[in-house]
Design an enzyme around this catalytic site. Sequence first.
Site, short mmCIF file in Angstrom:
data_model
loop_
_atom_site.label_atom_id
_atom_site.label_comp_id
_atom_site.label_asym_id
_atom_site.label_seq_id
_atom_site.Cartn_x
_atom_site.Cartn_y
_atom_site.Cartn_z
N HIS A 393 0.97 -1.18 0.12
CA HIS A 393 -0.18 -0.12 0.03
C HIS A 393 0.77 1.33 -0.07
O HIS A 393 0.48 2.43 0.02
CB HIS A 393 -0.90 0.20 1.20
CG HIS A 393 -1.96 -1.13 1.13
ND1 HIS A 393 -2.87 -1.13 0.19
CD2 HIS A 393 -2.44 -1.94 2.03
CE1 HIS A 393 -3.65 -2.32 0.45
NE2 HIS A 393 -3.32 -2.67 1.54
N ASP A 427 -3.14 -10.41 -2.70
CA ASP A 427 -3.67 -9.95 -1.29
C ASP A 427 -5.01 -9.63 -1.55
O ASP A 427 -5.47 -9.19 -2.77
CB ASP A 427 -2.87 -8.93 -0.97
CG ASP A 427 -3.29 -8.26 0.43
OD1 ASP A 427 -2.39 -8.98 1.48
OD2 ASP A 427 -4.16 -7.73 0.87
N HIS A 429 -6.56 -7.01 -0.71
CA HIS A 429 -6.72 -5.40 -0.89
C HIS A 429 -5.77 -5.26 -2.16
O HIS A 429 -4.68 -5.68 -2.46
CB HIS A 429 -6.00 -5.03 0.34
CG HIS A 429 -6.74 -5.21 1.64
ND1 HIS A 429 -6.31 -6.20 2.36
CD2 HIS A 429 -8.08 -4.96 2.09
CE1 HIS A 429 -7.14 -6.41 3.44
NE2 HIS A 429 -8.39 -5.46 3.34
N ASP A 516 -4.71 -13.06 3.30
CA ASP A 516 -6.18 -12.52 3.71
C ASP A 516 -7.49 -12.76 2.76
O ASP A 516 -8.50 -12.15 2.92
CB ASP A 516 -6.13 -10.86 4.08
CG ASP A 516 -5.43 -10.22 2.98
OD1 ASP A 516 -4.94 -10.80 1.82
OD2 ASP A 516 -5.03 -9.10 3.37
#
Length: 752
Positions: A393, A427, A429, A516
Amino acid sequence: MFRIRKVPDARAPANRVAVAEAQEILRAQFPGMNPGEIDDLPVKLEDPFAQRFVAELFVAEDARAHVRAAAVLLYDPELAFAFLDMLSVSPKVKAGSGIGGAVYERLRLEASELGAQGLYFECLPDDPEQSPDDDIRKQNIDRLRFYEQFGARPITGTAYETPLKPGDTDVPHLVFDGLDRHDLPDAGRLAAIVRAILERKYGDLCPPDYVEAVVASVRDGGYALRPPRYRKAGAPKAPLGGPRLIPLVVNDRHDIHHVRERGYVESPVRISAILGELDASGLFARQEPQHYPDHWIREVHDPRLVDYLKTACAEAPENTSVYPYVFPVRNATRRPKERSVLAGYWCIDTFTPINRNAWPAARRAVDCVLTAADAVIAGASGAYALVRPPGHHAEYRTFGGFCYVCNCAVAANYLSRYGRVAILDIDYHHGNGQQDIFYERPDVLTVSIHGHPSFAYPYFTGFKDETGRGAGAGFNLNLPLPESVTPDKYRDTLEVALKRIDEFAPDFLVLSLGFDTGRGDPTGTWSNRAEDFRKIGARIAEVGLPTVVVQEGGYRIRTLGTNARNFFTGFAGAAGPVRDKRRTTSAAPARRVWRTTLQPEDPAQIRALVAATDRFSAEEIAIAEELAVERIERGRASGYEFVLVSDGNRLAGYTCYGRIPGSETSWDLYWIAVAPALQGKGLGAQLMARTEDAIRRAGGMKVYIDTSTGPAYAATRVFYARQGYHLAAEFPNFYRAGDGKAVYTKNVTAPE
């Protein structure tokens, strides 16, 4: 300290340097060799059909990436044998360094993984009657002694040592290394191998009758391996090596970054949960992280962000975390002075803190991912950087989402010196960090499978229409998915991602690995179980790319280790030798397909092809794509015609041309482009010939081409001249000061 790596071509910057330095060593150590053999090395690396061998260059580089030894291995996939063409250590290296032995061990392993049923090479004789000069014979003995420790010995009982001219001495033996598992082949196959070596390697030296005589001497029961001369009876041979374990690099300083606030799920127990399962798997070999300079971080992040993180973390109060709470977006040029307020200038959320240990832990993670990157450069099919804090991120000038430095971007940028790189983010996200950093670059493809930003962090990126900008347009692919996704649907989406990666044809893959997406994760909503992660790992390994795996998310501690173990069980079970895009079991190249009709995927492929030539500006690249889009949308009314040629699923080259408005007989050639790997091999001339023929059949009489007069386009102008075009006009300073326009023309009313 040195590393050994395979150099696939001379295109990437680091590879060009390595090839040039290897050529210097080979020229110095083989002064009697035909200079063309060494000069043509870059061509041999990219064209397996030049000698009907796949050529592989291996180099041993020191800590400064200077080549200290070089070797060329040839492989014939039809006869399944390898031939050691050259192996030499730099004159600058001290005797006894061990580099030569390490390189040969790597070559043996490579030959074995290729499926070679033996490694062959030549060594000069060690008998006085065949090598009368004492000094030369001593060198020959040293070489044969060296190779014999690996079990390699000369083949006796054939005419291979026959001099080309009567009285010649020091005629080489043909030496065989069975790679610890193969015996000498039967006479028919050995004869075919001898013929392949003599005709393909020495066709300019060995006349046909000589070749036939040597081949005819290979008879059943008449040849054997010479008994050992230098290795004591019963002495063990140098082993080929055991199973290839996955290098595992663990951030040994991750636990200093322990944010104890309630609900902060990015905790040290994540690493121990994964290691507890992986250590018992037997799949990994631990490697200590090496230290790398900060400039690798500054190449992908705003240096001011790096300076802020280092300083703010060092100045943070002991055992205290500072969270952003003011975000100065209204006037970004007027940065706040206070450290705690300044955090919001650089951060994208309110839950990624500045504290004393955040930067040291994140900095050590960078060392881990670059150590893993060097492992795949050195030949590992995959390497795992088990790190925290995560990184995907962190954008060029911001941090957030528990991330301070974009680890995958650092690794990808580092690898880009050695070839094209794809980043696959799995991932839950969106990998906004990689997307932002490479959004305008065509040499790194970024692909992300993630929860749709309408409900998943970071909310403001990850949309499907974000595809890149400028030279990077078409090199970012987002695959956002809904909140509820079945494992089967997830793997279907993974296939879409892998197809795009295959089209890009990278040399390396960086995998942003998040667990995740697993069932019950507190930050995700999907339902992948342990068996699903095993299938995901296997499918990614099947792509056959050297892969740097970088740990990102995954926060359900109860299943985290099990999911990780299953992923790598699948990955290791499906991983084989790294895919070589040049290797084929056929002696002929794949059939090329010619066409004049555009397909929906062509505009993006045209953009990628034009960008890959590294010749055109971002504006010109965009225009090339726009012309293709306009042709698809408007058909012939667009005024644009195309000739395209594909190798398999990839565009190899194309032309775009059209009738000049207001003229009945004159046509413009707007574009011609050929994939870099195919340039200089006649494909451009074929494209021109087919284009001219199409123009002629449409009633055209003359073709006009505009190009630059600048030095960068000198080869282009020479190409046009060779195709029969002549300079008709020149306009100085047309494009910019010092850069004029040259207009070439050719009469195509009849074949010339």
